[in-house]
Design a protein around this motif. Sequence first.
Motif, PDB file in Angstrom:
ATOM      1  N   UNK A 172       0.746  -1.359  -0.064  1.00 30.72           N
ATOM      2  CA  UNK A 172       0.141   0.214  -0.198  1.00 30.72           C
ATOM      3  C   UNK A 172       0.795   1.205   0.103  1.00 30.72           C
ATOM      4  N   UNK A 173       2.340   1.627   0.618  1.00 32.86           N
ATOM      5  CA  UNK A 173       2.978   2.412   0.831  1.00 32.86           C
ATOM      6  C   UNK A 173       3.377   2.919  -0.440  1.00 32.86           C
ATOM      7  N   UNK A 174       3.503   1.814  -1.092  1.00 31.08           N
ATOM      8  CA  UNK A 174       4.153   1.688  -2.667  1.00 31.08           C
ATOM      9  C   UNK A 174       3.298   2.912  -3.786  1.00 31.08           C
ATOM     10  N   UNK A 175       1.672   2.289  -3.352  1.00 35.35           N
ATOM     11  CA  UNK A 175       0.387   3.255  -4.557  1.00 35.35           C
ATOM     12  C   UNK A 175       0.565   4.414  -3.966  1.00 35.35           C
ATOM     13  N   UNK A 176       0.312   5.499  -5.587  1.00 31.88           N
ATOM     14  CA  UNK A 176      -0.143   6.521  -5.346  1.00 31.88           C
ATOM     15  C   UNK A 176      -1.218   6.960  -5.279  1.00 31.88           C
ATOM     16  N   UNK A 177      -1.236   7.959  -4.690  1.00 33.21           N
ATOM     17  CA  UNK A 177      -2.205   8.468  -3.568  1.00 33.21           C
ATOM     18  C   UNK A 177      -4.049   8.507  -4.339  1.00 33.21           C
ATOM     19  N   UNK A 178      -4.987   7.786  -4.254  1.00 31.18           N
ATOM     20  CA  UNK A 178      -6.141   7.589  -4.458  1.00 31.18           C
ATOM     21  C   UNK A 178      -7.407   7.617  -3.436  1.00 31.18           C
ATOM     22  N   UNK A 179      -8.766   7.600  -3.769  1.00 33.69           N
ATOM     23  CA  UNK A 179      -9.251   8.299  -2.875  1.00 33.69           C
ATOM     24  C   UNK A 179      -9.927   6.220  -2.239  1.00 33.69           C
ATOM     25  N   UNK A 180      -9.830   5.274  -2.756  1.00 32.90           N
ATOM     26  CA  UNK A 180     -10.415   4.187  -2.469  1.00 32.90           C
ATOM     27  C   UNK A 180      -9.409   2.763  -2.890  1.00 32.90           C
ATOM     28  N   UNK A 181      -9.021   2.442  -2.035  1.00 29.94           N
ATOM     29  CA  UNK A 181      -8.214   1.604  -2.336  1.00 29.94           C
ATOM     30  C   UNK A 181      -8.749  -0.119  -2.104  1.00 29.94           C
ATOM     31  N   UNK A 182      -9.229  -1.018  -2.843  1.00 30.20           N
ATOM     32  CA  UNK A 182     -10.165  -1.921  -2.908  1.00 30.20           C
ATOM     33  C   UNK A 182      -8.896  -3.179  -3.236  1.00 30.20           C
ATOM     34  N   UNK A 183      -9.137  -4.289  -1.837  1.00 31.73           N
ATOM     35  CA  UNK A 183      -7.804  -5.390  -1.733  1.00 31.73           C
ATOM     36  C   UNK A 183      -8.989  -6.396  -2.056  1.00 31.73           C
ATOM     37  N   UNK A 184      -8.048  -7.793  -3.185  1.00 25.08           N
ATOM     38  CA  UNK A 184      -8.953  -8.980  -3.131  1.00 25.08           C
ATOM     39  C   UNK A 184      -7.671  -9.702  -2.560  1.00 25.08           C
TER      40      UNK A 184
END
Length: 164
Positions: A88-100
């Motif tokens: 998650x720390x590597x992701x660019x900012x977004x409103x929501x991260x959905x995790x499968x």
Amino acid sequence: MRIYGVVGWKNAGKTGLMERLVREITSRGISVSTVKHAHHAFDVDHEGKDSYRHRIAGANEVVLASRKRVAIMQEMRGAEEPSLDALLARLSPVDLVLIEGYKRDAHPKVEAFRAETGNPLIGQDDATVRAVASDTPLAFDRPVFDLNDTKAVANFILGEVGLG
């Protein structure tokens, strides 16, 4: 970033639900990224391609970039699988991260459930499962949605994370 998970046993409908949720939520102007856990070896690269050749030659990370997309491939080379938090720390900012997947992690989740698989409900013993999206009516102490009622599941998730 707000995060919410979709969990379930194999063939429970997780990926279909994820796909529909991404489509539904982004159609509302909310930015979404996804993280998917795989229990098997996978490859996003192909033999003979330059990036594949870089990895096989021994590169720890290969970044493949164009105007349309960027892919970062990291070879573990015996290291431990990164934690969900590290990913998650590597992701660019977004409103929501959905995790499968990542059903054992502590983030809130909705469980995809299909009766035909014969598997027990994960949420029965896991309070991080906040609701179930099922293809059959269930007696459960948390909300139960129709597996195909994507709008209702999206509304629930967005309400849970404060984006509703």
